[in-house]
Each structure stands twice: as structure tokens, then as C-alpha cells.
Design a protein around this motif. Sequence first.
Motif, PDB file in Angstrom:
ATOM      1  N   LYS A   3       0.821  -1.209   0.000  1.00 15.50           N
ATOM      2  CA  LYS A   3       0.000   0.000   0.000  1.00 15.50           C
ATOM      3  C   LYS A   3       0.858   1.262   0.000  1.00 15.50           C
ATOM      4  CE  LYS A   3      -3.742   2.138   2.543  1.00 15.50           C
ATOM      5  NZ  LYS A   3      -4.651   2.043   3.689  1.00 15.50           N
ATOM      6  N   ASN A   4       1.936   1.282   0.766  1.00 10.06           N
ATOM      7  CA  ASN A   4       2.817   2.459   0.823  1.00 10.06           C
ATOM      8  C   ASN A   4       3.529   2.706  -0.503  1.00 10.06           C
ATOM      9  OD1 ASN A   4       2.134   3.069   3.442  1.00 10.06           O
ATOM     10  ND2 ASN A   4       3.823   1.910   4.339  1.00 10.06           N
ATOM     11  N   ILE A   9       4.057   6.113  -5.329  1.00 11.50           N
ATOM     12  CA  ILE A   9       3.958   6.262  -6.795  1.00 11.50           C
ATOM     13  C   ILE A   9       2.874   7.279  -7.144  1.00 11.50           C
ATOM     14  CG2 ILE A   9       3.314   5.063  -8.917  1.00 11.50           C
ATOM     15  CD1 ILE A   9       4.703   2.565  -7.720  1.00 11.50           C
ATOM     16  N   GLY A  10       1.744   7.220  -6.455  1.00 14.29           N
ATOM     17  CA  GLY A  10       0.660   8.174  -6.701  1.00 14.29           C
ATOM     18  C   GLY A  10       1.090   9.604  -6.420  1.00 14.29           C
ATOM     19  N   CYS A  11       1.811   9.805  -5.317  1.00  8.37           N
ATOM     20  CA  CYS A  11       2.301  11.154  -4.985  1.00  8.37           C
ATOM     21  C   CYS A  11       3.280  11.659  -6.035  1.00  8.37           C
ATOM     22  CB  CYS A  11       2.966  11.146  -3.606  1.00  8.37           C
ATOM     23  SG  CYS A  11       1.789  11.002  -2.255  1.00  8.37           S
TER      24      CYS A  11
END
Length: 118
Positions: A3-4, A9-11
Motif C-alpha cells: 500500500k505504501n 507512486i501516486g504522490c
Amino acid sequence: MKKNDLLLIGCLVLIAGLSSLFYFFAKTDENAQVIITIDGQNYGTYLLKEETQIDIKGKNTLYIKNGRVQMVDADCKDQICVHHKPISKSGESIICLPNKLIVTVESKESEKLDAVSE
């Protein structure tokens, strides 16, 4: 992936996207100039806001239109300068190596930033 990892990656994608939007929508300087040099010698200086067509020694043709500069014709084999996207922001350039031609956009706003950074 954990999840982290997905969160990281999203950030990163979000930061890259926002940076791209800022770059593409940044306002160009009203007094920005197009500087043309051939073999290191100044060929001409034009205002970016003026629409004009420039014939450069019968080898290259440059358009300044709508605050953008684009090479539309060149007699070189590779045509890389012709396929280059139009430029409009300070520091961007179009280069035609076979003809030793450099087209650069410069603005007085960027000069102010350079003085501050010293």
C-alpha cells in the motif's frame, strides 16, 4: 506491491502532473525576445509578440505567431529543427546544426531571477 509503494507512486505522479501543468500554462513575458544566431554571430532579434516570417539566408524559414516561434522550413537533410515543437518560454531553443543556427527565447523576467539567485 504494498500500500505504501502505491501511495508513493501516486504522490510522484501527482507532483509530476502539477509541474507539467505549471510549465505549460506559465505566462510568457510580454517583452520576450527571439534571438537568432548563426555560427555564434547575432543574426537578429525580434519581439515574440510580433507576428512575422523570417527568411534566414535562404536556408531556414522561421515564423513568429501567437507568441510562439516555429521553424517551418530548412534545407538540411535531417529536418530535426522543422519537426521541433514551437517554443515560447524563456530559455527554450531550436537548433539547426547543419546550418549552425540557434533560435532562443529570452525574457527580462528571467534576468531578474538570475540576479536574485546570485
